[in-house]
Design an enzyme around this catalytic site. Structure first.
Site, mmCIF file in Angstrom:
data_model
loop_
_atom_site.group_PDB
_atom_site.id
_atom_site.type_symbol
_atom_site.label_atom_id
_atom_site.label_comp_id
_atom_site.label_asym_id
_atom_site.label_seq_id
_atom_site.Cartn_x
_atom_site.Cartn_y
_atom_site.Cartn_z
ATOM 1 N N LYS A 36 0.800 -1.230 0.000
ATOM 2 C CA LYS A 36 0.000 0.000 0.000
ATOM 3 C C LYS A 36 0.839 1.290 0.000
ATOM 4 O O LYS A 36 0.385 2.323 -0.497
ATOM 5 C CB LYS A 36 -0.939 0.016 1.211
ATOM 6 C CG LYS A 36 -2.014 -1.065 1.186
ATOM 7 C CD LYS A 36 -3.059 -0.812 0.130
ATOM 8 C CE LYS A 36 -4.236 -1.782 0.250
ATOM 9 N NZ LYS A 36 -5.174 -1.634 -0.896
ATOM 10 N N GLU A 77 -9.779 5.972 3.674
ATOM 11 C CA GLU A 77 -10.543 4.871 4.245
ATOM 12 C C GLU A 77 -9.565 3.724 4.457
ATOM 13 O O GLU A 77 -8.516 3.681 3.820
ATOM 14 C CB GLU A 77 -11.640 4.438 3.291
ATOM 15 C CG GLU A 77 -11.186 3.496 2.157
ATOM 16 C CD GLU A 77 -10.167 4.110 1.202
ATOM 17 O OE1 GLU A 77 -10.157 5.353 1.068
ATOM 18 O OE2 GLU A 77 -9.371 3.366 0.605
ATOM 19 N N SER A 127 1.486 -9.695 -1.027
ATOM 20 C CA SER A 127 1.238 -8.252 -0.938
ATOM 21 C C SER A 127 1.441 -7.686 0.462
ATOM 22 O O SER A 127 1.641 -6.490 0.623
ATOM 23 C CB SER A 127 -0.183 -7.948 -1.421
ATOM 24 O OG SER A 127 -1.127 -8.724 -0.699
#
Lengths: 402, 271
Positions: A91, A113, A379
């Protein structure tokens, strides 16, 4: 050669676009203009590359999972180690890109969010790095199951706002973030964390994550002398998947496999497998496959992993699926847990529960794939999920007996 | 093309030189049985046009009051077909213009071609979808227009002139001006953005201009009535319904609220 680019209004085929209240239309146009200019600006790219390298830790390694591959007796499984990136997941790639853009646009306040909390942590991190005010919306249910990340965000100086509407998960957090943005649009930058929402977000988020695929393509060519046969990535909104897929879209021999949350099973409300029978609809700014009831009300979803627990798939994935360029399958909660255990014990890698879905599908297919090369996007790392692992693997959590 | 009830009502208001009152309520709140009576009460109080809210599970443009109203209506099983049945029942007793007010997905799921036919048959006069931008509108609203329904779009304080022109071009019946950035809900003071938004939109269209978001009192209605063709009130009505849902006096109270708002709007006729 197959390519995948949106049209001038952000449509991937019929999907994507801008389905938002009029208040947000001009801000989205301004954001698009700012992004397209930044994308052309070498100074922007140099600064971003420097941060990705020296702050976040790119490039991430490509690791040959020798014991896992040997145990399964088939495909050679290579793992893209996004779990090693700063903050523990992919991210941060997108957050660094978008925070530089927010700074260029002169915005002082960042909102976001978060579902699993990884995007929230990454957003809080870049806001600390640039001295920007940060507010993160998070569903109450997700705050409960990802407590560690809630605390990390607060430690980083962010304000975490509990959202107690609807299913109290990612979807409701996005709605609250959009309401905040609609209200404070003048000074606020909405740092959306997945390849979702209105144009230009799906394009921008994909571009900022495309480094994963670009690196992996070079790395696997160097390591094996050829392209992989299959690439596996979990898909919530779809940011890590689109990031690793994108460099390979033109390579027709490479299978792109997205894994959605199969949850408890196929009944509506028990999963988040949008590509297993849902029809397209409009939610939170975009048109794409959407889990919904017969009245067009958005269905509740379930996944053991908060990051995959969302009713809509990102629009570029919908288009890749329609054209048959990528395939989408799902993995049950329990299979994701089993895969996490196997990866932990054969390779010493505790995956995030989201990433475990991708690992599970690779494990399922590997025995029948002798001489093939698999690439799995890991990830994120599993630290944030330790409470959930403990709840579900009770036999490992007996009190000490001596 | 035949005029809709919406256009006719605005024409009448224009001839009288009076600003109109547009009242929003969520269909099916507090119950599907009561909605037609609540509409009639609003009409008796002086409402000129009714926005019939079709509830959606994820109403991103709405504040807490209308979010709660939508949740109650959904819990009661409200869907597009049932809202059209309510419209039919209203039509048995009233010719008040009815505008379906919703988000894209419930209507998309129902199907726009089917909706166009069924809405006309039920006596609906137009549609507004808060999350449908004019850029995306063409494939969806064509069938509504062909069926003779008005398509109303929103303009906002953040809309530059080029967008105001687009919104005005796509709208029929009237243009809905959002008084401020933000979600629906009452507020203490009207936004400074209203007057310039009305003036700027007026440059591009002769359509009636209605102003909504944050208008709750007779005083607000007076301020808007002085500069626009109509005042839209939503959250104040839904809040009154919420607070009196079990009361036999709900209809009376709604009628009184509508009367107060309409008197407010009339007290400051356009100068």
């Amino acid at each position: 050669m197959i390519t995948s680019q949106p049209d001038a209004h952000g449509h991937f085929g019929p999907y994507g676009g801008r389905y938002v209240p009029e208040v947000l239309m001009n801000p989205l146009e301004e954001l698009e203009q700012a992004y397209l200019l930044a994308r052309q600006d070498p100074a922007f790219q140099i600064e971003l590359d420097d941060l990705l390298k020296n702050y976040a830790g790119r490039p991430t390694p490509l690791y040959f999972a020798k014991r896992l591959s040997a145990n399964l007796g088939g495909a050679k499984i290579y793992i893209k180690r996004e779990d090693l990136l700063h903050t523990g997941a992919h991210k941060i790639n997108n957050c660094l890109g978008q925070v530089l853009l927010a700074r260029r646009m002169g915005k002082k306040r960042i909102i976001a969010e978060t579902g699993a909390g990884q995007h929230g942590v990454a957003t809080a991190t870049v806001c600390a790095l640039f001295g920007l005010q940060c507010r993160v919306y998070m569903g109450e249910e997700d705050m409960r199951r990802q407590r560690l990340n809630v605390f990390r965000m607060r430690l980083l100086g962010a304000e975490v706002v509990a959202v107690n509407t609807g299913s109290r998960t990612l979807k409701d957090a996005i709605s609250e973030a959009m309401r905040d943005w609609v209200t404070n649009v003048g000074d606020t930058y909405y740092l959306l964390g997945s390849a979702l929402g209105s144009h230009p977000y799906p394009l921008m988020v994909r571009d900022f994550h495309s480094c994963m695929g670009i690196e992996a393509r070079e790395q696997i060519l160097k390591a094996t002398g050829r392209l992989p046969d299959s690439i596996f990535a979990c898909v919530g909104g779809g940011s890590n998947a689109i990031g690793i897929f994108h460099a390979f879209i033109g390579d027709a021999t490479v299978k792109l496999i997205g894994i959605e949350a199969g949850g408890h099973g196929p009944e509506l409300g028990e999963h988040a497998a949008r590509m297993s029978g849902s029809k397209p609809g409009v939610l939170q700014g975009a048109y794409s496959y959407l889990l919904q009831d017969e009245d067009g009300q958005v269905a509740l979803t379930h996944s053991i992993s908060a990051g995959l627990d969302y009713a809509m798939i990102g629009p570029e994935h919908a288009w890749l699926a329609d054209r048959g360029r990528a395939e989408y399958t799902s993995c049950l909660d329990k299979d994701a847990l089993d895969a996490a255990c196997m990866l932990s014990r054969t390779e010493g890698l505790i995956p995030a529960l989201e990433s475990s879905h991708a690992v599970a599908e690779a494990i399922r297919r590997a025995p029948d794939a002798k001489d093939q090369i698999f690439l799995v996007n890991l990830s994120g790392r599993g630290d944030k999920d330790i409470d959930i692992y403990r709840e579900n693997l009770k036999d490992l959590d007996e009190p000490d007996t001596n | 093309m035949n005029q809709t009830r919406i256009s006719k009502r605005f024409q009448q208001l224009r001839e009288e030189g009076n600003p109109g009152l547009i009242a929003y309520l969520t269909a099916g709140d507090p119950s599907m049985e009561r909605t037609p009576d609540l509409v009639l009460a609003l009409e008796r109080g002086g409402a000129d046009i009714i926005e019939l809210g079709v509830p959606f599970s994820d109403p991103i443009a709405d504040g807490p009051v209308i979010q709660r109203g939508s949740a109650r209506a959904l819990k009661n099983g409200t869907n597009v077909a049932k809202v059209l049945e309510m419209a039919k029942r209203i039509r048995e007793k009233s010719e008040i213009p009815l505008l379906l007010f919703s988000y894209m997905n419930p209507l998309l799921s129902y199907g726009f071609e089917r909706l166009a036919v069924d809405a006309v048959a039920a006596g609906i006069d137009g549609c507004l979808m808060t999350d449908l931008s004019v850029e995306e509108a063409e494939p969806y609203v064509g069938s509504l227009r062909k069926a003779g329904l008005d398509t109303v779009f929103l303009a906002a304080p953040t809309s530059p002139p080029a967008r105001l022109e687009l919104v005005a071009r796509y709208s029929s019946g009237f243009v809905y001006l959002v008084s401020r950035t933000g979600v629906t809900g009452e507020q203490d003071q009207l936004s400074d953005a209203v007057a310039p938004l009305v003036a700027n939109t007026r440059k591009f269209t002769d359509l009636p201009l209605a102003v909504g978001f944050g208008i709750a009192t007779a005083r607000d209605a007076a301020a808007i009535g002085a500069i626009a063709d109509a005042v839209v009130v939503g959250s104040a009505i839904v809040r009154l319904i919420e607070n009196n849902s079990d009361s036999p006096e709900l209809e009376q109270k709604l009628e009184a609220l509508a009367r107060e708002l309409k008197q407010g709007a009339l007290s400051a006729k356009k100068q």
